[in-house]
Design a protein around this motif. Sequence first.
Motif, mmCIF file in Angstrom:
data_model
loop_
_atom_site.group_PDB
_atom_site.id
_atom_site.type_symbol
_atom_site.label_atom_id
_atom_site.label_comp_id
_atom_site.label_asym_id
_atom_site.label_seq_id
_atom_site.Cartn_x
_atom_site.Cartn_y
_atom_site.Cartn_z
ATOM 1 N N ALA A 121 -10.458 -49.092 4.341
ATOM 2 C CA ALA A 121 -11.765 -48.919 4.301
ATOM 3 C C ALA A 121 -12.239 -50.027 3.260
ATOM 4 O O ALA A 121 -13.703 -50.693 3.546
ATOM 5 N N ALA A 122 -11.879 -50.175 1.897
ATOM 6 C CA ALA A 122 -12.213 -51.034 1.068
ATOM 7 C C ALA A 122 -12.362 -52.389 1.470
ATOM 8 O O ALA A 122 -13.223 -53.431 1.415
ATOM 9 N N GLY A 125 -15.219 -53.186 4.017
ATOM 10 C CA GLY A 125 -16.501 -53.387 3.430
ATOM 11 C C GLY A 125 -16.310 -54.850 2.909
ATOM 12 O O GLY A 125 -17.284 -55.316 3.024
ATOM 13 N N ASN A 126 -15.381 -55.072 2.032
ATOM 14 C CA ASN A 126 -15.449 -56.473 1.518
ATOM 15 C C ASN A 126 -15.558 -57.634 2.785
ATOM 16 O O ASN A 126 -16.336 -58.549 2.364
ATOM 17 N N MET A 128 -16.715 -57.167 5.830
ATOM 18 C CA MET A 128 -18.036 -57.163 6.665
ATOM 19 C C MET A 128 -19.071 -57.676 5.664
ATOM 20 O O MET A 128 -19.877 -58.518 6.380
ATOM 21 N N MET A 129 -19.293 -57.567 4.348
ATOM 22 C CA MET A 129 -20.300 -58.229 3.831
ATOM 23 C C MET A 129 -20.073 -59.766 3.715
ATOM 24 O O MET A 129 -21.080 -60.680 3.652
ATOM 25 N N THR A 144 -18.128 -55.652 -6.016
ATOM 26 C CA THR A 144 -17.323 -54.315 -5.614
ATOM 27 C C THR A 144 -16.152 -54.123 -6.830
ATOM 28 O O THR A 144 -15.716 -52.813 -6.885
#
Length: 334
Positions: A121-122, A125-126, A128-129, A144
């Motif tokens: 998940a981390a 997140g990285n 996708m941004m 992050t």
Amino acid sequence: MSASAPDIAAKPQKGFRIDLKTIGPLVALLLLVILGISLNENFLTYNNLTNVLARSSFIGIIAIGATFVITSGGLDLSVGSMAAVIAGIMIIVMNSLIPSLGIGVGVVLVGMAAGLLVGGAAGVGNGMMITRGRIEAFIVTLGTMGIFRSLVTFLADGGTLSLNFQVADVYRPVYYDGLLGVPWPIIVFALVAIGGEIVMRRTAFGRYCSAIGSNEQVARYSSINVDNVRLFTYILQGVLVAVAVLLYVPRLGSASSTTGVLWELEAIAAVIIGGTTLKGGYGRIWGTVVGVVILGLIGNILNLQSFISPYLNGAFQGVIIILAVLLQRGRRAS
């Protein structure tokens, strides 16, 4: 009739030529081993070498993920903080499940699954941004990094999260046992390295990473889905950070705000020492493995001989990164 000059095809130059770019890390490793043997008789013992490799395995597994990220032109500064928050959440999950699942392998397996889930998940997140949000990788992962570090500090209430002692005993063999005398962290590191080398050299994904890091626009014109490939490199990085943490938690059985400090520096240093280009376009997994071993042996020699304070290891790694990048620039200029 003699041939005119334009008709004479240029003959390739033959002869033995040393490729310093390829053998440089291996030569450095060999010199380091010779130095260690000459300085300390215990350097080459089985216990010392396995201890160095086992301790280096955490960084090695993370560095293999970093090799894909950097080869595709990216960067991830959050891996150390990510490791800390994954370890913290794993410990919380395992401790909280003891009343319902009891103390046993089941709790450990659920904790491991939670760690892999958080790591993935981390990475999502990285990635996708960076790919969908169009934010520079340096900015995203710097942000992050702070978020993850603050989160684990919050979860530990400023102190330390400790794994239940009885669960820690069940989990302990994952780090301290092994197969045929080889600790599990070394075996896992070797398997991840072999898999990474195959993916980098023998699959379309590995070639896409190099193409994107070399020239992103050309890669887009070549119908490569740049965003998805780059997103997957960050997911892979997050999962491999989690794999490293699965092996790290049974070693200490705790997590705090200081867990994983400077791991990002060590991972990037290993990648660069191994010959992967910092700006992307060229990466090699085996070089990263050599870089990890070099960093581990440098720390081991410094500790054995007490040349300098071990607190200066980070300074040494910083100097090594700068020198490695300078050498890469020198090769490009030539």
